[in-house]
Design a protein around this motif. Sequence first.
Motif, PDB file in Angstrom:
ATOM      1  N   LEU A  42       0.834  -1.044   0.035  1.00  0.00           N
ATOM      2  CA  LEU A  42      -0.080   0.002   0.066  1.00  0.00           C
ATOM      3  C   LEU A  42       0.934   1.351  -0.082  1.00  0.00           C
ATOM      4  N   ARG A  43       2.025   1.181   0.708  1.00  0.00           N
ATOM      5  CA  ARG A  43       2.867   2.289   0.833  1.00  0.00           C
ATOM      6  C   ARG A  43       3.356   2.653  -0.682  1.00  0.00           C
TER       7      ARG A  43
ATOM      8  N   GLN B  11       2.282   1.805  -3.450  1.00  0.00           N
ATOM      9  CA  GLN B  11       1.171   2.104  -4.411  1.00  0.00           C
ATOM     10  C   GLN B  11       0.576   3.650  -4.134  1.00  0.00           C
ATOM     11  N   THR B  12       0.385   3.945  -2.831  1.00  0.00           N
ATOM     12  CA  THR B  12      -0.413   5.228  -2.635  1.00  0.00           C
ATOM     13  C   THR B  12       0.529   6.299  -2.218  1.00  0.00           C
ATOM     14  N   GLU B  13       1.622   5.853  -1.517  1.00  0.00           N
ATOM     15  CA  GLU B  13       2.553   6.807  -0.694  1.00  0.00           C
ATOM     16  C   GLU B  13       1.860   7.793   0.340  1.00  0.00           C
ATOM     17  N   HIS B  14       1.055   7.030   0.965  1.00  0.00           N
ATOM     18  CA  HIS B  14       0.183   7.745   1.964  1.00  0.00           C
ATOM     19  C   HIS B  14       1.203   7.341   3.430  1.00  0.00           C
TER      20      HIS B  14
ATOM     21  N   ARG C 152      -3.054   7.373   7.378  1.00  0.00           N
ATOM     22  CA  ARG C 152      -4.088   6.886   6.263  1.00  0.00           C
ATOM     23  C   ARG C 152      -3.686   5.372   5.816  1.00  0.00           C
ATOM     24  N   LEU C 153      -2.632   4.896   5.827  1.00  0.00           N
ATOM     25  CA  LEU C 153      -2.178   3.787   5.552  1.00  0.00           C
ATOM     26  C   LEU C 153      -3.247   2.733   6.383  1.00  0.00           C
TER      27      LEU C 153
ATOM     28  N   ASP D 203      -6.770   2.854   5.325  1.00  0.00           N
ATOM     29  CA  ASP D 203      -6.972   2.003   4.098  1.00  0.00           C
ATOM     30  C   ASP D 203      -6.976   0.424   4.621  1.00  0.00           C
TER      31      ASP D 203
END
Length: 171
Positions: free
Chosen positions: A81-82, A84-87, A91-92, A95
């Motif tokens: 997830l990190r 892909q989204t760099e949140h 927020r991760l 998600d």
Amino acid sequence: MAGHPDAPLTPEGLHRLCERIDAGRPIAHVAAEAGISRRCLAKWYARWCAHGENGLADHSSRAATSPARTAEDVADLIEALRRQTEHRPARLAADLKRLHGITVAPATVHRVLVRRGLNRLRDLDPPSGEQLREVIRYEHDHPGEPVHVDINKFGRIPAGGGWQAHARPWH
């Protein structure tokens, strides 16, 4: 590191103390003669009775297991997830809860990102999510190893600071 051969708490010294207890002397008396607490000697004597010579050897302070550590599949999901989204961690965590039904605290997400070297967004390539820089860390071979730090006072700095603090030239 080798200690003094007659020290009371080397494996050889502990062996001598345990043999005195086996010979019939009270633990409190043997502990007082050795200059250690009764509780400490009782602990070593219990190890001697349970494991023999191996119980007197130094053991690592590292935990045998980490039951509370985040599962690897969840850590892999956090990493994916990190990338892909760099949140950020909060927020991760949201998600993960929303998309996968996994409840993880933001602090735990951050700890996983640090462990995998993904905690700084500046180190990730924005389009691909790949690592830009190699993270250079000073690590020991085994957790719990002592750290050696040299602290030396090379100059004669007066109490309260030197010339930079007081604009005084050296004399």
